[in-house]
Write an enzyme that holds these catalytic residues in place. Structure first.
Site, PDB file in Angstrom:
ATOM      1  N   CYS A  77       0.828  -1.207   0.000  1.00  0.00           N
ATOM      2  CA  CYS A  77       0.000   0.000   0.000  1.00  0.00           C
ATOM      3  C   CYS A  77       0.869   1.266   0.000  1.00  0.00           C
ATOM      4  O   CYS A  77       1.468   1.587  -1.013  1.00  0.00           O
ATOM      5  CB  CYS A  77      -0.995  -0.060   1.152  1.00  0.00           C
ATOM      6  SG  CYS A  77      -2.407   0.996   0.861  1.00  0.00           S
ATOM      7  N   GLU A 130      -0.897  -8.337   5.723  1.00  0.00           N
ATOM      8  CA  GLU A 130      -0.468  -8.346   7.132  1.00  0.00           C
ATOM      9  C   GLU A 130      -1.618  -8.044   8.093  1.00  0.00           C
ATOM     10  O   GLU A 130      -1.451  -8.222   9.296  1.00  0.00           O
ATOM     11  CB  GLU A 130       0.697  -7.357   7.340  1.00  0.00           C
ATOM     12  CG  GLU A 130       0.354  -5.875   7.292  1.00  0.00           C
ATOM     13  CD  GLU A 130       0.229  -5.298   5.888  1.00  0.00           C
ATOM     14  OE1 GLU A 130       0.230  -6.070   4.905  1.00  0.00           O
ATOM     15  OE2 GLU A 130       0.102  -4.065   5.784  1.00  0.00           O
ATOM     16  N   HIS A 136      -3.220  -5.293   1.958  1.00  0.00           N
ATOM     17  CA  HIS A 136      -2.564  -5.518   3.250  1.00  0.00           C
ATOM     18  C   HIS A 136      -2.711  -6.960   3.730  1.00  0.00           C
ATOM     19  O   HIS A 136      -3.548  -7.236   4.597  1.00  0.00           O
ATOM     20  CB  HIS A 136      -3.210  -4.615   4.312  1.00  0.00           C
ATOM     21  CG  HIS A 136      -2.960  -3.166   4.126  1.00  0.00           C
ATOM     22  ND1 HIS A 136      -1.838  -2.534   4.593  1.00  0.00           N
ATOM     23  CD2 HIS A 136      -3.703  -2.216   3.527  1.00  0.00           C
ATOM     24  CE1 HIS A 136      -1.884  -1.255   4.290  1.00  0.00           C
ATOM     25  NE2 HIS A 136      -3.014  -1.031   3.642  1.00  0.00           N
TER      26      HIS A 136
HETATM   27  N1  GLN Z   1      -3.422   6.392   1.129  1.00  0.00           N
HETATM   28  C1  GLN Z   1      -2.174   6.077   1.750  1.00  0.00           C
HETATM   29  C2  GLN Z   1      -1.024   6.818   1.099  1.00  0.00           C
HETATM   30  O1  GLN Z   1      -1.185   7.603   0.262  1.00  0.00           O
HETATM   31  C3  GLN Z   1      -1.897   4.586   1.713  1.00  0.00           C
HETATM   32  C4  GLN Z   1      -2.880   3.851   2.575  1.00  0.00           C
HETATM   33  C5  GLN Z   1      -2.374   2.570   3.157  1.00  0.00           C
HETATM   34  O2  GLN Z   1      -1.167   2.303   3.232  1.00  0.00           O
HETATM   35  N2  GLN Z   1      -3.299   1.792   3.642  1.00  0.00           N
HETATM   36  O3  GLN Z   1       0.100   6.603   1.456  1.00  0.00           O
END
Ligand code: GLN
Length: 195
Positions: free
Chosen positions: A80, A176, A174
């Site tokens: 992410c 995790e 995710h």
């Molecule tokens: N929206 C977040 C970002 O721009 C990422 C979100 C996440 O890691 N769950 O970094």
């Protein structure tokens, strides 16, 4: 002595990554300095907020060293916000935000907008036999992949949510946080092969 996997512990869900590796018997430690990173055989950039991870890495004098180690071939896995930080280009970035790089991809932050901030779905993942349960939280989408980039996961509408280039892996979701350990196991295999 076998070097552990380091999880960048500036911000985000680094504890969950360490616990996920622990569940499959892989040693992982949090890292916050160049010395700690250099004692590791691989690096994880966790989920969280990529603009904050960028800012804190600069504050801790880690931005350039991390960038160089990834470019030198350190096996690295981002989820992410971590995927965003591994992209060569960030779309919809904050003004001063810069990525570490490692993946020749363009990644759009917060790509699902307000109406679908967070959701869970099952998807196919290359190298894993049965479906992976994936949690998306204000997730990014990969909008462009370079010619040396392998797509490892897509949503049912074809949007790309997993990529790999050499020893660098990034995913939009995710594992995790859902108890899914198989993608971490894949990364541990990449790290073991590179040792
Ligand atoms: N929206 C977040 C970002 O721009 C990422 C979100 C996440 O890691 N769950 O970094």
């Amino acid at each position: 002595m076998v070097k552990p996997i380091g999880v960048l512990a500036l911000q985000g869900d680094y504890r969950e990554h360490i616990a996920t590796f622990g569940a499959i018997g892989v040693e992982a430690v949090k890292v916050r300095s160049v010395e700690e990173i250099d004692a590791c055989a691989g690096l994880v950039i966790p989920g969280g907020e990529s603009s904050v991870i960028h800012r804190l890495s600069a504050t801790y004098n880690l931005f350039q060293p991390i960038r160089e180690r990834i470019a030198d071939g350190l096996p690295t896995f981002g989820t992410c916000a971590g995927l965003i930080m591994l992209a060569s280009e960030i779309l919809d970035k904050t003004d001063d935000q810069e990525p570490f790089g490692g993946l020749d991809v363009s990644v759009r932050r917060n790509a699902f907008g307000n109406q679908l901030d967070s959701f869970e779905t099952d998807l196919e993942f290359s190298g894993i036999e049965s479906l992976v349960h994936a949690a998306f939280i204000r997730a990014p989408i990969v909008e462009r992949v370079g010619k040396d980039v392998e797509v490892t996961a897509k949503l049912s509408d074809g949007r790309i949510v997993g990529v790999r280039q050499g020893n660098v892996m990034g995913i939009s979701f995710h594992p995790e946080v859902t108890g899914e350990t198989r993608i971490h196991a894949l990364f541990a295999e990449i790290v073991a092969a590179a040792r």
